[in-house]
Design a protein around this motif. Structure first.
Motif, mmCIF file in Angstrom:
data_model
loop_
_atom_site.group_PDB
_atom_site.id
_atom_site.type_symbol
_atom_site.label_atom_id
_atom_site.label_comp_id
_atom_site.label_asym_id
_atom_site.label_seq_id
_atom_site.Cartn_x
_atom_site.Cartn_y
_atom_site.Cartn_z
ATOM 1 N N GLN A 65 5.607 13.852 -32.315
ATOM 2 C CA GLN A 65 6.924 13.820 -31.678
ATOM 3 C C GLN A 65 8.020 13.806 -32.740
ATOM 4 O OE1 GLN A 65 8.060 10.252 -29.492
ATOM 5 N NE2 GLN A 65 8.844 11.528 -27.835
ATOM 6 N N GLN A 66 7.810 13.085 -33.808
ATOM 7 C CA GLN A 66 8.788 13.002 -34.890
ATOM 8 C C GLN A 66 8.960 14.366 -35.561
ATOM 9 O OE1 GLN A 66 8.047 13.006 -38.489
ATOM 10 N NE2 GLN A 66 10.142 12.589 -39.054
ATOM 11 N N MET A 67 7.857 15.059 -35.792
ATOM 12 C CA MET A 67 7.926 16.360 -36.449
ATOM 13 C C MET A 67 8.547 17.415 -35.524
ATOM 14 S SD MET A 67 4.540 16.445 -38.874
ATOM 15 C CE MET A 67 3.427 16.783 -37.551
ATOM 16 N N ALA A 68 8.238 17.358 -34.242
ATOM 17 C CA ALA A 68 8.831 18.291 -33.277
ATOM 18 C C ALA A 68 10.340 18.086 -33.203
ATOM 19 C CB ALA A 68 8.196 18.104 -31.903
ATOM 20 N N ALA A 69 10.769 16.842 -33.234
ATOM 21 C CA ALA A 69 12.201 16.543 -33.198
ATOM 22 C C ALA A 69 12.893 17.068 -34.454
ATOM 23 C CB ALA A 69 12.430 15.046 -33.057
ATOM 24 N N GLY A 70 12.242 16.960 -35.590
ATOM 25 C CA GLY A 70 12.806 17.484 -36.835
ATOM 26 C C GLY A 70 12.976 18.992 -36.798
ATOM 27 N N ALA B 38 14.373 10.771 -37.454
ATOM 28 C CA ALA B 38 14.537 9.791 -38.531
ATOM 29 C C ALA B 38 13.507 8.664 -38.476
ATOM 30 C CB ALA B 38 15.941 9.200 -38.473
ATOM 31 N N THR B 39 12.670 8.640 -37.463
ATOM 32 C CA THR B 39 11.647 7.609 -37.320
ATOM 33 C C THR B 39 10.642 7.698 -38.472
ATOM 34 O OG1 THR B 39 11.815 7.767 -34.925
ATOM 35 C CG2 THR B 39 9.847 6.704 -35.789
#
Length: 64
Positions: free
Chosen positions: A8-13, A49-50
């Motif tokens: 999820q963090q990488m997709a958001a980036g 940013a997580t």
């Protein structure tokens, strides 16, 4: 709102870079493509940013 998983963090980036114009939206796949349309830049930044340390590779909901 922090990301629940590394995926999820990488997709958001990826979605954030497309929203800022640093990447073509057509290069995105799956969740990141949806995130560009449905989330604000601030929401994407908060997810991206997580810190990844201690996060599972995928959230339990997506492992099915």
């Amino acid at each position: 709102m922090p990301a629940k998983s590394k995926a999820q963090q990488m997709a958001a980036g990826a979605a954030l870079s497309a929203k800022r114009g640093e990447r073509k939206k057509s290069s995105l796949k799956g969740a990141s493509r949806e995130m560009v349309d449905t989330m604000s830049e601030k929401e994407l930044h908060d997810l991206a940013a997580t810190k990844q340390k201690g996060k599972p590779p995928m959230s339990p909901m997506t492992e099915r």
